[in-house]
Each structure stands twice: as structure tokens, then as C-alpha cells.
Design an enzyme around this catalytic site. Structure first.
Site, PDB file in Angstrom:
ATOM      1  N   ARG A 262       0.846  -1.203   0.000  1.00 38.11           N
ATOM      2  CA  ARG A 262       0.000   0.000   0.000  1.00 38.11           C
ATOM      3  C   ARG A 262       0.877   1.247   0.000  1.00 38.11           C
ATOM      4  O   ARG A 262       1.866   1.325   0.726  1.00 38.11           O
ATOM      5  CB  ARG A 262      -0.928   0.007   1.210  1.00 38.11           C
ATOM      6  CG  ARG A 262      -1.879  -1.178   1.226  1.00 38.11           C
ATOM      7  CD  ARG A 262      -2.840  -1.160   2.391  1.00 38.11           C
ATOM      8  NE  ARG A 262      -3.625  -2.381   2.442  1.00 38.11           N
ATOM      9  CZ  ARG A 262      -4.505  -2.680   3.388  1.00 38.11           C
ATOM     10  NH1 ARG A 262      -4.725  -1.822   4.378  1.00 38.11           N
ATOM     11  NH2 ARG A 262      -5.173  -3.827   3.357  1.00 38.11           N
ATOM     12  N   ARG A 277       2.424   1.082  10.277  1.00 35.67           N
ATOM     13  CA  ARG A 277       1.916   1.444   8.952  1.00 35.67           C
ATOM     14  C   ARG A 277       3.063   1.356   7.950  1.00 35.67           C
ATOM     15  O   ARG A 277       3.883   2.258   7.834  1.00 35.67           O
ATOM     16  CB  ARG A 277       1.316   2.853   8.973  1.00 35.67           C
ATOM     17  CG  ARG A 277       0.408   3.165   7.784  1.00 35.67           C
ATOM     18  CD  ARG A 277      -0.163   4.567   7.917  1.00 35.67           C
ATOM     19  NE  ARG A 277      -1.025   4.704   9.079  1.00 35.67           N
ATOM     20  CZ  ARG A 277      -2.317   4.437   9.101  1.00 35.67           C
ATOM     21  NH1 ARG A 277      -2.917   3.989   8.000  1.00 35.67           N
ATOM     22  NH2 ARG A 277      -3.043   4.606  10.180  1.00 35.67           N
ATOM     23  N   GLU A 349      -6.138  -1.212  15.817  1.00 37.22           N
ATOM     24  CA  GLU A 349      -6.792  -2.174  14.917  1.00 37.22           C
ATOM     25  C   GLU A 349      -5.817  -3.264  14.476  1.00 37.22           C
ATOM     26  O   GLU A 349      -4.695  -2.986  14.086  1.00 37.22           O
ATOM     27  CB  GLU A 349      -7.326  -1.450  13.679  1.00 37.22           C
ATOM     28  CG  GLU A 349      -8.003  -2.377  12.675  1.00 37.22           C
ATOM     29  CD  GLU A 349      -8.202  -1.727  11.318  1.00 37.22           C
ATOM     30  OE1 GLU A 349      -8.192  -2.467  10.305  1.00 37.22           O
ATOM     31  OE2 GLU A 349      -8.340  -0.487  11.255  1.00 37.22           O
ATOM     32  N   SER A 352     -10.134  -6.167  10.492  1.00 37.97           N
ATOM     33  CA  SER A 352     -11.379  -5.509  10.108  1.00 37.97           C
ATOM     34  C   SER A 352     -12.207  -6.540   9.366  1.00 37.97           C
ATOM     35  O   SER A 352     -11.778  -7.064   8.332  1.00 37.97           O
ATOM     36  CB  SER A 352     -11.085  -4.299   9.218  1.00 37.97           C
ATOM     37  OG  SER A 352     -12.232  -3.506   9.050  1.00 37.97           O
ATOM     38  N   ARG A 390       1.074  -6.657  12.763  1.00 36.84           N
ATOM     39  CA  ARG A 390       0.523  -6.075  13.985  1.00 36.84           C
ATOM     40  C   ARG A 390       0.402  -7.117  15.090  1.00 36.84           C
ATOM     41  O   ARG A 390       0.538  -6.790  16.275  1.00 36.84           O
ATOM     42  CB  ARG A 390      -0.816  -5.395  13.701  1.00 36.84           C
ATOM     43  CG  ARG A 390      -0.639  -4.175  12.795  1.00 36.84           C
ATOM     44  CD  ARG A 390      -1.814  -3.240  12.833  1.00 36.84           C
ATOM     45  NE  ARG A 390      -1.571  -2.056  12.008  1.00 36.84           N
ATOM     46  CZ  ARG A 390      -2.356  -0.992  11.942  1.00 36.84           C
ATOM     47  NH1 ARG A 390      -3.453  -0.943  12.680  1.00 36.84           N
ATOM     48  NH2 ARG A 390      -2.050   0.036  11.169  1.00 36.84           N
TER      49      ARG A 390
END
Length: 418
Positions: A262, A277, A349, A352, A390
Site C-alpha cells: 500500500r 503502517r 486495529e 477488520s 501487527r
């Protein structure tokens, strides 16, 4: 994609529903375009009919020895008018499609209203954040002090938002991935799947990343570019493209471990420290194909499968239902799992889980034959099961010891050589 029939018949109602998201849909402008499409469609069909009739008349006149020059001229004029009208129709249809592809999914009625993440609702929590009798470190300090995390070398190679993991830490991430795959396949009945990491544009249109989120993607420079997958959701879900399933072929569950890529456009200045991130990260993805009537229950099951991973790792977490203003573009309802990170002193988070209803299926033409034998759209769901990077951060920070070492969770010890 929202059903175009619904848009044509009830554009104002759709606009009201999308307003729950804070999304503004100009129903009047859409209706004007739709009315113009109808006019051009009718005109095109009439001109085609006239041209066909004229062509038959030419044949008859020629057989009777009549002068056909005037008829040929008339057919030529009809052809020119038809080409012009058809070209106008193509433009209007493309404009309508651009609008339709830019509309987010309609939310389920029970999604709580709210403008942003501050209105999200905590549904439940599991575990209690641990108490430490020493100064807690975050994963960056832990990894660098052990010589297992190297951001500087990664930056020399690839720039910001990359890392190099070495030794036991690299193995620990691999252990996490293997544990997740084994759990989802062995306990939750998923089919393990290996998928392409490069996809064509239509695959990303199918799952909703294109055209709206092109800036978030990495792409090659080919004339028709390949895109690096932002998540395994893209290739996993596109397995259903242009498919009509038999009723007894559903449900289907898939799990895949892939790197994800990403650009993090729009995230400038956010989470610049550490691995929270990254441009490249590892994730275990879960995808379901189900009949429409079963997607509500499937979301609860999928979320439970992701929760099971965190429970077996004994990581404190909470389940958050996203409010109307925070649900993602393609989702109709979403639960986030947030894991406790002692180094940050807050929940972050880690998964999801979303029910996309028929939004992706309509783009992909993924269908199932109903009891009457007629094809109808399936529902698709996806979620992280979970993000490996994560999860690694959470294990490092929650299992840190006073001497700076990291204790291995019991469930991972067989994967770490005991």
C-alpha cells in the site's frame, strides 16, 4: 456497486441512505443523465430499425430495376446519424458508470449512526491489559535493542515505511502466520489458497479499490499495468468472477497468507515510527462466499474466527462496531478488532471484518442459482485473520520481560522449535 435498477427507480432514496455515511450523491444530476440515456437509447434503436428497413427496400428496388441511388444516400445519412447518436449514448453510459462505480455500498439498517470513529461502539472485550513492574518499551525499542529490527538498513534499500527483521523475530512472524493458517484450516474449515500478488485492473474494480482508490496502489509501468495487491481479499474474492454457483456449492471459505502493498497515500505523518503502517506487510486474509440470506450470520462467524487467534495468543482485545461514517467504501457492516499495545498504551486495529453484501458480487457478476433455478447475486465477506505484522507487534509488547527479552506465547512454541 449499487443496483443500477434501484438507482434508476429511487435515486433520491439512495441519496438519503448514502447521506448516513456523510456521502453526498447528487440524485438530480444522476436522474438527468439517466433520462438522457433513455432518450439516446430510444433514438438509437429507432435509427437502427429505420436503417434495417431501408436496406430491405434497397434490395427490393434493385430487384425491380429501379434507381437505388436516392435510397443509398438515405441509408448513408441514416448510418451517419446512427453513428453520432450511438457515440453520444456511449459517452452518457460511461458517465453513468463512473458515477455508479464511485458510490459506496448501502449500509445495513442496524449500523449505528455517527460521523466518524468517535461514534464507534464497543461491543465486547476479552482479556485484561497486563501490568508491568518495569518501564514498558514499544516494539521499536525492543526489536532494535535485541538486534532483530533494522529500520536504517531498510531505509537505505527502499526508503521510509519498510523494515528488516532478522533471526528469532523473523521466525516469530513466520510462526504467527503458520499458526493462523493451521488454525483457520484445521479448526474453522477454510481452504488454504495461494494467490497471485499481481492483478489486473478489473480485479480491483471487482472488489472496489478501483477506480476510487487508485492513489493507494502500486502499479507497474506496462501498457496495461499490473497492480500489487493491497490485500489478499482482491485475488481471493475474484475467484467468484463470472461464476454461477450451484446452491449446494455455498458457503465457501478461503484463507491466504500474502504480502500486502500500500502506498499509504493520505497517511503522511501518521504512524511514522515502527511497523504499524508499512508499504509492505504480511497478512492472513479470510474470505467467505455465501447466499444472501446467510451473510449476517457469516459475519459473526468470520469475526469469531479472527477473535480465536487473539484468544489463543492471549492478547487482550476489544470488538468495535463501526458507525455509519467510519464504515469502509465496499462494506455494508464492519467489526474491527483492536488489540492492546502496552508500548502505545492504547488499543490498535488488528483486524477488520466486513459484510460486503452484493456490492462486490454485482461488479464481478458472481451468482448462485436459487431454489427456482434463477441466478442471483451472492454475498461476499472478508476480514484479516489477522494482520501478521501487527500481531507480531502485539506479541512483542505484551510478552516483553524486564531484561528486554520477549517470552514466546505457549501456542507458538511448537513453531519456534519448542
Amino acid at each position: 456497486m449499487i443496483d443500477p435498477k434501484l438507482l434508476r427507480q429511487a435515486a433520491t432514496d439512495v441519496a438519503d441512505k448514502l447521506a448516513r455515511r456523510g456521502f453526498k450523491f447528487d440524485a438530480a444530476a444522476y436522474q438527468l443523465l439517466e433520462d438522457r440515456r433513455k432518450e439516446l437509447q430510444v433514438a438509437t434503436e429507432q435509427l437502427q430499425s429505420e436503417r434495417n428497413s431501408s436496406a430491405k427496400n434497397i434490395g427490393k428496388a434493385k430487384a425491380q430495376g429501379e434507381d437505388i441511388a436516392p435510397l443509398l444516400e438515405a441509408v448513408k445519412d441514416l448510418g451517419n446519424r446512427l453513428d453520432d447518436t450511438a457515440a453520444q449514448l456511449d459517452v452518457v453510459q460511461a458517465q453513468l458508470q463512473d458515477i455508479e462505480l464511485g458510490l459506496p455500498n448501502l449500509l445495513m439498517d442496524d449500523v449505528p449512526d455517527g460521523a466518524d470513529e468517535s461514534a464507534n461502539v464497543e461491543l465486547r472485550s476479552w482479556g485484561t491489559p497486563g501490568k508491568f513492574d518495569f518501564e514498558v518499551k514499544d516494539h521499536v525499542d525492543l526489536g532494535e535493542s535485541l538486534g532483530l529490527l533494522d529500520f536504517d538498513s531498510a531505509s537505505k534499500i527502499s526508503g521510509a515505511r519498510f523494515t528488516i527483521m532478522r533471526g528469532a523475530l523473523a521466525r516469530l512472524q513466520r510462526a504467527l502466520v503458520q499458526f493462523m493458517l493451521d488454525t483457520h484450516v484445521g479448526e474453522h474449515d477454510y481452504d488454504e489458497t495461494y494467490v497471485p500478488y499481481l492483478v489486473l485492473d478489473h480485479a480491483l474494480v471487482g472488489t472496489g479499490q478501483l477506480p476510487k482508490f487508485a492513489a493507494d496502489l502500486f502499479r507497474t509501468s506496462d501498457e496495461r499495468p499490473y497492480y500489487l495487491i493491497p490485500t489478499a481479499e482482491v485475488p481471493l474474492t475474484n475467484q467468484a468472477r463470472d461464476t454461477i454457483f450451484a446452491a449446494d456449492e455455498l458457503p465457501q471459505r478461503f484463507v491466504a497468507h500474502t504480502p500486502c502493498f500500500r502506498s499509504e497515500a493520505g497517511s503522511h505523518g501518521q504512524d511514522t515510527r515502527g511497523m504499524i503502517r508499512q508499504h509492505q506487510f504480511e497478512k492472513v486474509e479470510l474470505v467467505h462466499f455465501v447466499a444472501a440470506a446467510d451473510s449476517g450470520q457469516a459475519l459473526e462467524e468470520l469475526t469469531g474466527h479472527a477473535e480465536a487467534i487473539l484468544q489463543q495468543l492471549e492478547l487482550p482485545y476489544r470488538v468495535i462496531e463501526l458507525c455509519s461514517g467510519d464504515v469502509g467504501f465496499g462494506a455494508a457492516k464492519t467489526y474491527d478488532l483492536e488489540v492492546w499495545l502496552p508500548g502505545q498504551g492504547r488499543f490498535r486495529e488488528i483486524s477488520s471484518c466486513s459484510n460486503c453484501t452484493d456490492f462486490q458480487a454485482r461488479r464481478m457478476q458472481a451468482r448462485v442459482r436459487n431454489a427456482d433455478g434463477k441466478p442471483e447475486l451472492i454475498h461476499t465477506l472478508n476480514g484479516s485473520g489477522v494482520a501478521a505484522g501487527r500481531a507480531l507487534i502485539a506479541v512483542m509488547e505484551n510478552y516483553q520481560q524486564a531484561d528486554g527479552s520477549i517470552r514466546i506465547p505457549d501456542v507458538l512454541r511448537p513453531y519456534m522449535g519448542g
